[in-house]
Design an enzyme around this catalytic site. Structure first.
Site, PDB file in Angstrom:
ATOM      1  N   GLU A   1      76.428 -36.118   6.460  1.00  0.00           N
ATOM      2  CA  GLU A   1      76.688 -34.908   7.361  1.00  0.00           C
ATOM      3  C   GLU A   1      77.091 -33.924   6.573  1.00  0.00           C
ATOM      4  O   GLU A   1      77.561 -33.718   5.755  1.00  0.00           O
ATOM      5  CB  GLU A   1      78.162 -35.541   7.856  1.00  0.00           C
ATOM      6  CG  GLU A   1      78.270 -36.641   8.860  1.00  0.00           C
ATOM      7  CD  GLU A   1      77.411 -36.392  10.157  1.00  0.00           C
ATOM      8  OE1 GLU A   1      76.986 -35.232  10.717  1.00  0.00           O
ATOM      9  OE2 GLU A   1      77.229 -37.414  11.036  1.00  0.00           O
TER      10      GLU A   1
ATOM     11  N   CYS B   1      86.267 -38.790  12.512  1.00  0.00           N
ATOM     12  CA  CYS B   1      85.212 -38.838  11.514  1.00  0.00           C
ATOM     13  C   CYS B   1      85.350 -37.294  11.310  1.00  0.00           C
ATOM     14  O   CYS B   1      85.380 -36.720  10.096  1.00  0.00           O
ATOM     15  CB  CYS B   1      83.840 -39.431  11.542  1.00  0.00           C
ATOM     16  SG  CYS B   1      83.919 -41.197  11.666  1.00  0.00           S
TER      17      CYS B   1
END
Length: 184
Positions: A60, A124
C-alpha cells in the site's frame, strides 16, 4: 498468520524485529500505534493486514484520513469518520513501493507482489494512516490474502521477509542520498 511466520524466520542480524497483534478496534489503534512508536522509536513500522479480496501480496502506497464508516469489532465507528481531525487527506509512505515491488518480484519467489493506493477505508487503512501521521511517513502496509488462498503461511512469511529487507534497503539508500545532499 504471516506475521508470526516472519517472527520465526527473522530478518537480517542487524535488525530488531518486534511483532504485535493490533485489534480491529479504532480506539485501540489510536492509543496503541503512538505508544509503540514512542516505546521503540523504530526506523520503520510495517503493518500487515489480511484482505479477503486480495489474491496477491499488496504494497500500500498511502493511508487516507477520512471516510471511515464501518463498525469495528467493538461496534464502534469514529463520529468524525476520520483518523486525525485536521490532518492531511492522504499521507504517502516515504518508502518507494514501486522499487520494492520490482526488487521483490525479481527475486523469483512463488508469490505475486502488487501495488495499491487504497487500503480500504477500514481498520487497515485507519491503522496505516495513524502510523504514517505519527512517523512522518516512516511506515508501510502490506495486505496479504487469507491463508491458503492461494499462499501458505511459509510462502507469506518468506515474502514478508524479502519485502521488509528491501524496504529497509530502499530506506537506508534514500537516507544516504539525503545526508550527502546536506553535506555539500
Amino acid at each position: 498468520m504471516a506475521s508470526w511466520e516472519l517472527e520465526k524466520l527473522g530478518l537480517r542480524d542487524d535488525v530488531d524485529l518486534h511483532v504485535y497483534e493490533v485489534p480491529v478496534e479504532y480506539q485501540t489503534v489510536q492509543r496503541l500505534i503512538p505508544a509503540l512508536w514512542k516505546k521503540h522509536s523504530p526506523q520503520l513500522v510495517v503493518h500487515v493486514g489480511v484482505s479477503g479480496m486480495a489474491t496477491t501480496v499488496t504494497l500500500e502506497k498511502c493511508g487516507h484520513n477520512v471516510g471511515y464508516k464501518g463498525l469495528d469489532n467493538c461496534r464502534f465507528c469514529p463520529g468524525s469518520q476520520c483518523c486525525v481531525e485536521g490532518g492531511p487527506e492522504c499521507i504517502d509512505s516515504i518508502i518507494d513501493m514501486d522499487t520494492v515491488c520490482k526488487r521483490v518480484s525479481a527475486l523469483g519467489l512463488d508469490v505475486t507482489v502488487t501495488i495499491s493506493k487504497d487500503a480500504g477505508r477500514y481498520l487497515c487503512d485507519f491503522t496505516y494512516y495513524t502510523s504514517l501521521y505519527q512517523s512522518r511517513g516512516r511506515s508501510a502496509f502490506v495486505h496479504v490474502p487469507p491463508l491458503g488462498k492461494p499462499y501458505t503461511a511459509e510462502q507469506l512469511g518468506r515474502a514478508l521477509q524479502a519485502i521488509i529487507e528491501e524496504m529497509l534497503d530502499v530506506l537506508e539508500h534514500s537516507e544516504d542520498k539525503i545526508n550527502c545532499q546536506h553535506e555539500h
